[in-house]
Scaffold this motif. Sequence first.
Motif, PDB file in Angstrom:
ATOM      1  N   HIS A 296       0.576  11.005  -0.670  1.00  0.00           N
ATOM      2  CA  HIS A 296      -0.189  12.086  -1.356  1.00  0.00           C
ATOM      3  C   HIS A 296      -1.616  11.899  -0.640  1.00  0.00           C
ATOM      4  O   HIS A 296      -2.575  12.787   0.046  1.00  0.00           O
ATOM      5  CB  HIS A 296      -0.320  12.319  -2.662  1.00  0.00           C
ATOM      6  N   LEU A 297      -2.160  10.393  -0.395  1.00  0.00           N
ATOM      7  CA  LEU A 297      -3.275   9.901  -0.273  1.00  0.00           C
ATOM      8  C   LEU A 297      -3.637   9.790   1.215  1.00  0.00           C
ATOM      9  O   LEU A 297      -4.429  10.270   1.629  1.00  0.00           O
ATOM     10  CB  LEU A 297      -3.622   8.839  -0.955  1.00  0.00           C
ATOM     11  N   LEU A 298      -2.653   9.240   1.809  1.00  0.00           N
ATOM     12  CA  LEU A 298      -2.957   8.883   3.336  1.00  0.00           C
ATOM     13  C   LEU A 298      -2.889  10.346   4.320  1.00  0.00           C
ATOM     14  O   LEU A 298      -3.825  10.142   5.205  1.00  0.00           O
ATOM     15  CB  LEU A 298      -1.603   8.018   3.882  1.00  0.00           C
ATOM     16  N   PRO A 299      -2.472  11.172   3.952  1.00  0.00           N
ATOM     17  CA  PRO A 299      -2.661  12.452   4.616  1.00  0.00           C
ATOM     18  C   PRO A 299      -4.140  13.024   4.505  1.00  0.00           C
ATOM     19  O   PRO A 299      -4.859  13.770   5.518  1.00  0.00           O
ATOM     20  CB  PRO A 299      -1.734  13.578   4.321  1.00  0.00           C
TER      21      PRO A 299
ATOM     22  N   VAL B  46     -12.413  18.044  -2.114  1.00  0.00           N
ATOM     23  CA  VAL B  46     -11.447  18.181  -1.404  1.00  0.00           C
ATOM     24  C   VAL B  46     -10.178  17.507  -2.013  1.00  0.00           C
ATOM     25  O   VAL B  46     -10.169  16.404  -2.083  1.00  0.00           O
ATOM     26  CB  VAL B  46     -11.619  17.608   0.020  1.00  0.00           C
ATOM     27  N   ALA B  47      -9.314  18.296  -2.496  1.00  0.00           N
ATOM     28  CA  ALA B  47      -7.879  17.646  -3.131  1.00  0.00           C
ATOM     29  C   ALA B  47      -6.750  18.054  -2.451  1.00  0.00           C
ATOM     30  O   ALA B  47      -6.509  18.935  -1.765  1.00  0.00           O
ATOM     31  CB  ALA B  47      -7.729  18.197  -4.550  1.00  0.00           C
ATOM     32  N   GLU B  48      -5.613  16.945  -2.391  1.00  0.00           N
ATOM     33  CA  GLU B  48      -4.494  17.335  -1.768  1.00  0.00           C
ATOM     34  C   GLU B  48      -3.896  18.418  -2.623  1.00  0.00           C
ATOM     35  O   GLU B  48      -4.054  18.610  -3.690  1.00  0.00           O
ATOM     36  CB  GLU B  48      -3.709  16.092  -1.623  1.00  0.00           C
ATOM     37  N   ALA B  49      -2.650  18.966  -2.205  1.00  0.00           N
ATOM     38  CA  ALA B  49      -2.042  20.007  -2.595  1.00  0.00           C
ATOM     39  C   ALA B  49      -1.501  20.168  -4.123  1.00  0.00           C
ATOM     40  O   ALA B  49      -1.451  21.086  -4.611  1.00  0.00           O
ATOM     41  CB  ALA B  49      -1.015  20.510  -1.719  1.00  0.00           C
ATOM     42  N   THR B  50      -1.074  18.783  -4.591  1.00  0.00           N
ATOM     43  CA  THR B  50      -0.428  18.762  -5.739  1.00  0.00           C
ATOM     44  C   THR B  50      -1.649  18.086  -6.721  1.00  0.00           C
ATOM     45  O   THR B  50      -1.107  17.813  -7.897  1.00  0.00           O
ATOM     46  CB  THR B  50       0.848  17.823  -5.836  1.00  0.00           C
TER      47      THR B  50
ATOM     48  N   GLY C 201       2.203  19.155   5.361  1.00  0.00           N
ATOM     49  CA  GLY C 201       3.633  19.227   5.425  1.00  0.00           C
ATOM     50  C   GLY C 201       4.263  20.610   5.093  1.00  0.00           C
ATOM     51  O   GLY C 201       3.435  21.748   5.196  1.00  0.00           O
ATOM     52  N   PRO C 202       5.553  20.693   4.824  1.00  0.00           N
ATOM     53  CA  PRO C 202       6.195  21.903   4.619  1.00  0.00           C
ATOM     54  C   PRO C 202       5.573  22.424   2.880  1.00  0.00           C
ATOM     55  O   PRO C 202       5.125  21.900   2.350  1.00  0.00           O
ATOM     56  CB  PRO C 202       7.810  21.846   4.345  1.00  0.00           C
ATOM     57  N   GLN C 203       5.668  24.010   2.930  1.00  0.00           N
ATOM     58  CA  GLN C 203       5.004  24.414   1.651  1.00  0.00           C
ATOM     59  C   GLN C 203       6.008  24.015   0.575  1.00  0.00           C
ATOM     60  O   GLN C 203       7.282  23.709   0.570  1.00  0.00           O
ATOM     61  CB  GLN C 203       5.237  25.913   1.797  1.00  0.00           C
TER      62      GLN C 203
END
Length: 158
Positions: free
Chosen positions: A13-16, A110-114, A135-137
Amino acid sequence: MRILFSSTPQHGHLLPELPLARAFRDRGDEVGVITSAGFGPLFAAEDITLFPVGPEIPVLLAEAARLAGVADPTVPDPAVAAELFAGARIDLTADEAVVAACGFRPDLIVAEATDYVGSLVAATLQVPYAKLAFGPQIPAESTDAFDRSPSAATQSAG
């Protein structure tokens, strides 16, 4: 400009988020990241401030399983995922994250998708918010369960 990233405390989650965080840093922005303290070594080599908030992933998984009434949190289950991302993580991280963000005074979060902590912090501080998807939805079965979580619902209402 001060940009605060927020991430679930897991490498996937963090690295992207790091390439974007580095790009902001390289253009002269002040960059910080909200995630657990276990990522301290990763940020030791970066000119990016780590705000160590919330527990590590094993604690979050255990709490998510408890809240979902599931014995094994490692077995894929939308209820456990919802409790992890939009329940336990908010419950065990949000207060510290808001305090850290108040001290940093971000212009953008800015936050990652989850990551639901970042959106809660942005709403609390009334700061613009962007969701970084990669990544994929994520299947609607999961995201719908996340959004129905009592903690996420409270966040949306506030």
